[in-house]
Structure formats: C-alpha cells, structure tokens
Design a protein around this motif. Structure first.
Motif, PDB file in Angstrom:
ATOM      1  N   PRO A 373      -1.534   1.171   5.760  1.00 22.66           N
ATOM      2  CA  PRO A 373      -1.164   2.589   5.916  1.00 22.66           C
ATOM      3  C   PRO A 373       0.209   2.833   6.529  1.00 22.66           C
ATOM      4  N   ARG A 374       0.716   1.860   7.317  1.00 24.91           N
ATOM      5  CA  ARG A 374       1.997   2.099   8.001  1.00 24.91           C
ATOM      6  C   ARG A 374       3.135   1.251   7.449  1.00 24.91           C
ATOM      7  N   LEU A 375       2.871   0.474   6.402  1.00 28.74           N
ATOM      8  CA  LEU A 375       3.877  -0.438   5.875  1.00 28.74           C
ATOM      9  C   LEU A 375       5.068   0.330   5.309  1.00 28.74           C
ATOM     10  N   GLU A 376       6.263  -0.020   5.816  1.00 27.36           N
ATOM     11  CA  GLU A 376       7.494   0.626   5.360  1.00 27.36           C
ATOM     12  C   GLU A 376       8.428  -0.353   4.654  1.00 27.36           C
ATOM     13  N   TRP A 377       8.444  -1.608   5.102  1.00 27.46           N
ATOM     14  CA  TRP A 377       9.350  -2.615   4.546  1.00 27.46           C
ATOM     15  C   TRP A 377       8.519  -3.779   4.018  1.00 27.46           C
ATOM     16  N   LEU A 378       8.697  -4.119   2.736  1.00 26.75           N
ATOM     17  CA  LEU A 378       7.953  -5.226   2.137  1.00 26.75           C
ATOM     18  C   LEU A 378       8.905  -6.124   1.350  1.00 26.75           C
ATOM     19  N   TYR A 379       9.029  -7.377   1.789  1.00 29.14           N
ATOM     20  CA  TYR A 379       9.817  -8.390   1.079  1.00 29.14           C
ATOM     21  C   TYR A 379       8.850  -9.464   0.576  1.00 29.14           C
TER      22      TYR A 379
END
Length: 610
Positions: A373-379
């Motif tokens: 729910p709080r994920l903003e940056w995904l690599y």
C-alpha cells in the motif's frame, strides 16, 4: 522576560554585518529583526528568564558576511549557523569566549581551512557539528549548472575542506569529555588517520553519535570502540577501513543505526548484527568484497532500513523476510541473490522503497509486490524473471508508485488496456524505465500518466511515429535511443507531413521543461524542430544516427546546453553562430553530415568545450 540592552546591541550588529548571498554574492540585506521590538521575540533568538540570549538559530538562510558580534553574547548555549554560504575560514572568531556553549552547529556552510584550537576549549559542549562544508557549493552548482559533476573543477575551497592538522583530532576532542554527538563528516583528519579510533574510545566515553564520513580515516576499526557503552549511531562512510574487529558484534549491540558505506570492507559480515534487538538502520552498500547471507528473521524485528547494494551478499531471500514489518527501505541491488521472491514480501506493509535490481532473481514477479500500500519506488531491473505481463498492473488498488524501474525484463504488453477501469491508475507515477524490454509499440497506458517526468523506452523494437499523447508537458527526461522510430510527429487526419513540421504544430514543442532528449539511432527524418533551440532548460540533445535533413536550428535560448550530438544525419548549411551563446557546451558532434562551412574558430569562446 524582556530583552536586555547589552543583548540587543550585539544582535543588531550581527544583522548589520550579515547579508543574503544565495549564489555567494550580495543579494540583499539581512533584515529579519525589527529594532523596535523585544529581541527575545525575534525569529531564531531564544532568551532565558532574565533576558539573556541563550540560543541563536539562523540555519539554512543563505547567509554570508561576518558574525563576530555573536561572541559578545557570553550566556549563549546553542549556536546554529548550518546551511549558509559563509565561504571563509574560522580563524578570526573567538569561540573560546562562549564558555557556556553546549551545542555548536556550523555544518554545510562552506567554511574551509584549519579548525581553530579555540573550539577545543568549549568544555561544556554536548553536540559539535562541523560536517559537510562542501554541500553548500553542491547546492549552488546543481542549481546553476545541471549535471555539472562531469564538467567542472570545483572551487579551490571545496578541494581544501575543513581540516584537523594543528590542532589535530586528539587535541580537538581531549577537553570535550561531555560530548554526546560528534559530526565531522568531510573534515580532513588524515594526519591522525590511524589513531582516531583509540583516541575516540579513550576520551569520549559519553558519545552517542559518531559521524566521520569521508574523513580519510584508515582501518581497521579498533576493538576498544566497545568502551563507548552509550553509542547508538555510528557513521563512517567513505573511509578505507577494510576490516572489522572480531568483537564488532559486541560493539554493535547497542546501535540503532550503522552506516559503513564504501569502506572497502572484506571478508564475511557478521549477519548477527541484522538480528540485534535495537538496530533500525543498516547501510553497508558499496563494499563489493563483503560477503554474507540474509539470516532467518524473528518476528517483530526492529529493522526499518536495510541497504546491502553492491556487496557480495548472495543466497535466497528467506521466507522470514516477511517478519520485517517495520521495514520502509530495502536495497539489495547489484548483489548475487537468486531464486524466487518469497510471497511473504506481501507482509511488508510499511515498505516505501524496494530495490532488487541487478541480481539473479527468477520465477514470476509476485503480484503482492505491486499491492504494497505504501510502495513508491520499485527497482526490479536486470534479473532473470519469467516473462512479465502488464495485465498484472490493471486491477491494482492503492497503487502509489512514483518510480518504476522494469528495464532488462521481457514484458508482454497487450495492445490495449481497459483504460476506463476505475482501478487502473498510474496517476502518481513520475519516473518509468522500460529500457530493453522487447517492446514493439508505445504502451497505451502512457496516456494516463499526466505527471511523468522521466520516460526511458530505449533499446526496444518500437517503430512508426511517436503518438501525440507521449509528449507530456511534465516530461523533462526522454530516452528513445536504439529503436526504429520514423517520425517525431503523428499525422492527424487531413494533415500533410509538411504542415506537421511547422514549429507551432509540432507536439514536442509543448515540452517547455525538457532537459534531456535522446532519440539517437532511429529512422527519424525531416527537419530538427526549431523549438529545441529555444528551450531554456535543455542540456543534452542527442539525435545522432538518424536521417534528419535541413539546417541545424539556432540555439539562441538553449544556454544550458552541454551536450549536442547530431552526427550521422543529412544536415546541410552552416554551423549556427548562436552556439557561441551556449557557454556550458562541453561536447559538440556534427560529424558525418553534409554541412558546408569554414572551420568554426569562433567556438574558442566556449570555456568548457572539450
């Protein structure tokens, strides 16, 4: 409490001798305080019950000038001048007059030269922060010259930071026995590079925070650090420490935060540190010879931030990683992790930043990652995942992603997505990397990305014209290199290719904030849009390896341009004299065209052309 006259007078003198200098030159007078009001009510001023000034906080106000009058305020306990632009030495200031001082913060203010011995006489100091004097130069240069790191010799002062030679490190701290916080990041302590550890352990027994990043310290760490029984925060980034002492687990047992980034560490990291009950933040990234594996994590582990990027950590992610329920940041890029991503990652409901790039992870990407729910940056770039279907994005809820890096993965893009689906929203997405993803068309979901700042679709198989909906006004960085794109302009019904290439009609001209545009090695033809030469923020333009014809635009307003590559096209005419206005230009490549001109000796005016 009423301000005393002998306290008001030094403050008014201080105001008179300070000025605003956001770019190191006079901008305007410092007029924060009104002389006819009680000085104890002035912003940044704190008084005791008797009207004596005991605190001054003028941090982060872009100030320069002189502050000698402060040293007439003998009751002063706290002085904070951090984040200013003084650009001078500290020699002339009488710090020894402030014998009641408990907190001194002069960080990030461009002081340079020797640290004066007078600071060592402040026996009541509890917190001393002289760190990161170079950061105000960095603030200035980043604003003035975007991308300057590769181009500029930094000022002499920046190359000669604060240093501890005479007095040396031992002399500075020997009387400061009440210190609980010591921040000397980027101070040159190289004259005592091997003795600092023993000295600190013997003298500063009350220390809670020790931050000595980039101080030219040598290792290994001394085992006597275990004497610092109150130490909770240890930051030694950028020092060639090499080895950790055998009792490092004991030393770390009381730590809340540990950072040993880029320290040339070797051997095996004691992974028991990841299980310590108090530890909340660990950063050991950038130590590419440091080995280790993730342990089995117990329930309710306190870790909030874990960074192992670019180390030699390996193995599989344990299923128990789901027990890290307070974790907000997990950085594992550039390691040797392999195997599937455990499903328990769905338990990390506080996770904001997740970096798994450049490993050997395999299998499907769990949909649960995209439902955090709080994920903003995904690599998750450059792994061995099985083919990824973009449909997995379609029915997501609570998607708050602003940064998505999927490069070097094979992605199955359906030709159409149900854009009218109420749950399909990338509205927060600002950065999207899809380099080398085997894409053959511009993904239609880009239509809904109205806040996109960075888009990378380079090294794919995209052909045809660029759809008009790709040209978002918010875009600043657009990478389209190494595709088969044939036109910058999508023809509308009843529109000819000639009319589409007038400056007013070309959709790229709406990108007034564009900084970096790379469409090299495509099949683009026609003329280069004139509006590119009028974009004030443009600093990299790479159109080499296409079929552009006509003349190169005039670059009269693109004065920030530092790389211009248009080689291997069919450009004609003369080199525009307006390039002489591009005073930041470093690279100019117009080779392999059909230009006819005399040699441009007038380019000698450009100071950074290499």
């Amino acid at each position: 409490m009423q301000c005393l006259d002998d306290q008001r007078s030094p403050l008014l003198q201080l105001q008179h001798h300070l000025y605003y200098a956001p770019h190191f030159t006079f901008s305007s007078k410092f007029e924060l305080w009104h002389p006819n009001t009680d000085c104890c009510s002035w912003e940044g001023v704190t008084c005791d019950a008797y009207g004596h000034v005991v605190g001054i906080d003028l941090s982060y106000k872009n100030l320069s000038g002189s502050f000698h009058s402060i040293f007439n305020l003998h009751r002063l306990q706290r002085l904070n001048l951090a984040g200013n632009n003084f650009n001078t030495t500290l020699f002339s200031y009488g710090f020894d007059k402030l014998q009641n001082l408990t907190h001194l913060n002069l960080s990030s203010s461009c002081f340079h030269g020797q640290i004066p011995v007078e600071i060592s006489f402040l026996k009541t100091l509890v917190s001393l922060d002289l760190s990161n004097q170079d950061s105000c130069y960095l603030r200035y240069y980043k604003v003035l010259y975007p991308g300057f790191y590769n181009r500029f010799s930094l000022p002499y002062e920046l190359q000669q930071p604060l240093k501890l030679e005479n007095p040396n490190f031992k002399t500075l701290i020997k009387n400061l026995r009440f210190l609980t916080e010591l921040y000397l990041d980027s101070v040159d302590i190289s004259t005592q590079s091997a003795k600092w550890c023993e000295t600190t352990s013997l003298v500063l027994s009350n220390l809670r925070v020790l931050s000595l990043s980039n101080c030219d310290l040598e290792g290994p760490l001394c085992s006597s650090l275990s004497r610092l029984s109150f130490l909770s925060k240890l930051i030694l980034d950028g020092n060639p420490i090499s080895y950790l002492p055998p009792n490092f687990l004991e030393i770390s047992s009381r730590l809340v935060s540990l950072s040993l980034r880029d320290c040339n560490l070797n051997g095996h990291f004691p992974t028991g540190i990841l299980l310590l009950p108090k530890i909340q933040s660990i950063d050991i990234s950038g130590n590419d010879q440091l080995m280790g594996q993730l342990p089995e994590f117990p329930a309710n582990n306190a870790l909030q931030s874990l960074s192992l990027s670019y180390t030699n950590f390996s193995g599989k992610l344990p299923q128990s990683i789901g027990n890290l329920k307070f974790l907000t940041d997990l950085h594992l890029s550039g390691c040797n992790f392999f195997g599937p991503i455990p499903s328990s990652i769905a338990n990390l409901s506080h996770l904001v930043n997740l970096d798994l790039g450049y490993n050997y992870f395999s299998g499907p990407i769990p949909k649960s990652i995209l439902e955090l729910p709080r994920l903003e940056w995904l690599y998750i770039e450059s792994n061995s995942f099985s083919s990824m279907k973009l449909d997995m994005f379609v029915h997501l809820k609570n998607l708050s992603l602003s940064f998505l890096h999927l490069s070097f993965n094979v992605i199955d893009f359906p030709k159409q997505l149900p854009l009218n689906d109420a749950n399909f929203s990338f509205s927060m997405l600002r950065v999207l990397y899809l380099e080398s993803c085997n894409i053959s068309v511009f993904p239609e979901f880009l239509k809904s990305l109205e806040n996109l700042v960075v888009l990378d679709l380079s090294n794919n198989k995209i052909s045809g014209a660029i759809p008009n909906w790709v040209w978002k006004k918010s875009l600043r960085y657009l990478f389209l290199a190494n595709n088969h794109i044939s036109s910058l302009d999508q023809l509308l019904p009843n529109q000819s290719s000639t009319s589409s290439q007038t400056s007013l009609a070309r959709p790229i001209c709406n990108l007034s904030k564009l900084r970096n545009f790379n469409a090299s090695h495509n099949n683009l033809s026609g003329t280069i849009p004139n509006c590119l030469g009028k974009m004030n923020d443009l600093y990299l333009l790479d159109l080499q390896g296409n079929n552009f014809s006509g003349m190169l635009p005039k670059f009269s307003k693109a004065t920030q341009l530092y790389i211009l590559k248009v080689s291997e096209n069919r450009l004609e005419g003369k080199l525009p004299r307006s390039l002489a206005e591009c005073t930041q230009l470093e690279v100019l490549d117009v080779g392999n065209n059909k230009m006819n001109d005399t040699f441009p000796f007038w380019l000698e005016k450009l100071p950074y052309l290499t």
